[in-house]
Design a protein around this motif. Sequence first.
Motif, PDB file in Angstrom:
ATOM      1  N   GLY A   1       0.790  -1.223   0.000  1.00 42.74           N
ATOM      2  CA  GLY A   1       0.000   0.000   0.000  1.00 42.74           C
ATOM      3  C   GLY A   1       0.820   1.269   0.000  1.00 42.74           C
ATOM      4  N   ARG A   2       2.136   1.145  -0.052  1.00 43.79           N
ATOM      5  CA  ARG A   2       2.979   2.353  -0.063  1.00 43.79           C
ATOM      6  C   ARG A   2       2.934   3.078  -1.407  1.00 43.79           C
ATOM      7  N   PHE A   3       2.607   2.353  -2.443  1.00 50.02           N
ATOM      8  CA  PHE A   3       2.430   2.945  -3.772  1.00 50.02           C
ATOM      9  C   PHE A   3       1.055   2.520  -4.247  1.00 50.02           C
ATOM     10  N   SER A   4       0.165   3.470  -4.392  1.00 57.63           N
ATOM     11  CA  SER A   4      -1.187   3.130  -4.816  1.00 57.63           C
ATOM     12  C   SER A   4      -1.604   4.023  -5.977  1.00 57.63           C
ATOM     13  N   LEU A   5      -2.533   3.521  -6.732  1.00 53.22           N
ATOM     14  CA  LEU A   5      -3.031   4.234  -7.897  1.00 53.22           C
ATOM     15  C   LEU A   5      -4.535   4.092  -7.916  1.00 53.22           C
ATOM     16  N   ASP A   6      -5.225   5.209  -8.027  1.00 51.61           N
ATOM     17  CA  ASP A   6      -6.664   5.190  -8.189  1.00 51.61           C
ATOM     18  C   ASP A   6      -7.017   5.949  -9.465  1.00 51.61           C
ATOM     19  N   ALA A   7      -8.296   6.100  -9.737  1.00 54.78           N
ATOM     20  CA  ALA A   7      -8.718   6.732 -10.987  1.00 54.78           C
ATOM     21  C   ALA A   7      -8.259   8.186 -11.072  1.00 54.78           C
ATOM     22  N   VAL A   8      -8.331   8.907  -9.955  1.00 57.87           N
ATOM     23  CA  VAL A   8      -7.899  10.309  -9.962  1.00 57.87           C
ATOM     24  C   VAL A   8      -6.390  10.403 -10.175  1.00 57.87           C
ATOM     25  N   GLY A   9      -5.631   9.549  -9.507  1.00 61.50           N
ATOM     26  CA  GLY A   9      -4.179   9.534  -9.692  1.00 61.50           C
ATOM     27  C   GLY A   9      -3.791   9.155 -11.109  1.00 61.50           C
ATOM     28  N   TRP A  10      -4.557   8.239 -11.708  1.00 62.77           N
ATOM     29  CA  TRP A  10      -4.294   7.838 -13.084  1.00 62.77           C
ATOM     30  C   TRP A  10      -4.479   9.029 -14.022  1.00 62.77           C
ATOM     31  N   TRP A  11      -5.548   9.801 -13.825  1.00 62.49           N
ATOM     32  CA  TRP A  11      -5.789  10.964 -14.677  1.00 62.49           C
ATOM     33  C   TRP A  11      -4.732  12.033 -14.467  1.00 62.49           C
ATOM     34  N   PHE A  12      -4.307  12.239 -13.222  1.00 65.77           N
ATOM     35  CA  PHE A  12      -3.250  13.229 -12.978  1.00 65.77           C
ATOM     36  C   PHE A  12      -1.932  12.784 -13.610  1.00 65.77           C
ATOM     37  N   LYS A  13      -1.651  11.493 -13.547  1.00 68.93           N
ATOM     38  CA  LYS A  13      -0.443  10.972 -14.199  1.00 68.93           C
ATOM     39  C   LYS A  13      -0.506  11.239 -15.693  1.00 68.93           C
ATOM     40  N   LEU A  14      -1.668  11.030 -16.272  1.00 68.58           N
ATOM     41  CA  LEU A  14      -1.866  11.284 -17.697  1.00 68.58           C
ATOM     42  C   LEU A  14      -1.669  12.763 -18.029  1.00 68.58           C
ATOM     43  N   ILE A  15      -2.227  13.642 -17.217  1.00 70.48           N
ATOM     44  CA  ILE A  15      -2.106  15.089 -17.445  1.00 70.48           C
ATOM     45  C   ILE A  15      -0.654  15.544 -17.329  1.00 70.48           C
ATOM     46  N   PHE A  16       0.065  15.070 -16.302  1.00 72.18           N
ATOM     47  CA  PHE A  16       1.458  15.488 -16.114  1.00 72.18           C
ATOM     48  C   PHE A  16       2.360  14.956 -17.226  1.00 72.18           C
ATOM     49  N   LEU A  17       2.142  13.729 -17.667  1.00 71.16           N
ATOM     50  CA  LEU A  17       2.945  13.205 -18.773  1.00 71.16           C
ATOM     51  C   LEU A  17       2.662  13.969 -20.058  1.00 71.16           C
ATOM     52  N   LEU A  18       1.400  14.280 -20.302  1.00 72.72           N
ATOM     53  CA  LEU A  18       1.052  15.035 -21.501  1.00 72.72           C
ATOM     54  C   LEU A  18       1.611  16.447 -21.461  1.00 72.72           C
ATOM     55  N   SER A  19       1.553  17.097 -20.297  1.00 80.86           N
ATOM     56  CA  SER A  19       2.121  18.457 -20.206  1.00 80.86           C
ATOM     57  C   SER A  19       3.635  18.430 -20.332  1.00 80.86           C
ATOM     58  N   GLY A  20       4.299  17.418 -19.799  1.00 77.11           N
ATOM     59  CA  GLY A  20       5.746  17.290 -19.979  1.00 77.11           C
ATOM     60  C   GLY A  20       6.106  17.050 -21.433  1.00 77.11           C
ATOM     61  N   LEU A  21       5.331  16.234 -22.095  1.00 80.70           N
ATOM     62  CA  LEU A  21       5.551  15.955 -23.510  1.00 80.70           C
ATOM     63  C   LEU A  21       5.400  17.223 -24.344  1.00 80.70           C
ATOM     64  N   ILE A  22       4.368  17.987 -24.095  1.00 78.44           N
ATOM     65  CA  ILE A  22       4.141  19.228 -24.837  1.00 78.44           C
ATOM     66  C   ILE A  22       5.251  20.239 -24.547  1.00 78.44           C
ATOM     67  N   THR A  23       5.665  20.323 -23.289  1.00 72.01           N
ATOM     68  CA  THR A  23       6.720  21.272 -22.914  1.00 72.01           C
ATOM     69  C   THR A  23       8.033  20.958 -23.603  1.00 72.01           C
ATOM     70  N   VAL A  24       8.421  19.700 -23.585  1.00 71.67           N
ATOM     71  CA  VAL A  24       9.685  19.322 -24.236  1.00 71.67           C
ATOM     72  C   VAL A  24       9.577  19.481 -25.747  1.00 71.67           C
ATOM     73  N   ALA A  25       8.432  19.143 -26.316  1.00 70.64           N
ATOM     74  CA  ALA A  25       8.275  19.273 -27.764  1.00 70.64           C
ATOM     75  C   ALA A  25       8.334  20.744 -28.198  1.00 70.64           C
ATOM     76  N   LEU A  26       7.753  21.640 -27.404  1.00 69.38           N
ATOM     77  CA  LEU A  26       7.793  23.050 -27.767  1.00 69.38           C
ATOM     78  C   LEU A  26       9.155  23.692 -27.532  1.00 69.38           C
ATOM     79  N   SER A  27       9.931  23.135 -26.625  1.00 67.04           N
ATOM     80  CA  SER A  27      11.239  23.718 -26.325  1.00 67.04           C
ATOM     81  C   SER A  27      12.304  23.286 -27.326  1.00 67.04           C
ATOM     82  N   ALA A  28      12.013  22.301 -28.120  1.00 66.82           N
ATOM     83  CA  ALA A  28      13.018  21.783 -29.054  1.00 66.82           C
ATOM     84  C   ALA A  28      13.196  22.665 -30.252  1.00 66.82           C
TER      85      ALA A  28
END
Length: 91
Positions: free
Chosen positions: A64-91
């Motif tokens: 239980g030290r690392f858990s994932l629920d639906a809200v955490g899954w969506w936040f993970k998706l949002i942060f990965l997508l924003s990181g992807l967009i940030t790196v793509a725009l900085s190139a």
Amino acid sequence: MDNSLLLMLPELIVVGAAFAVLILDLFTTESRKQILAPVAVVALAVALAVTVLVIPREGSCFGGRFSLDAVGWWFKLIFLLSGLITVALSA
């Protein structure tokens, strides 16, 4: 694959890619540094694809030290997508 590693797979991909980009940055010349952004974009895209297609939307591991629920899954998706967009725009 073990469920505990499967839940952590996007984080492991991002950390591995960050180390790879840092090591590549050390050993590339200034004229070849433009390869670093595409490496980061590909790694973030793979982590995003793994998040959407492979990992379950809920689960826990390591007692239980690392858990994932639906809200955490969506936040993970949002942060990965924003990181992807940030790196793509900085190139």
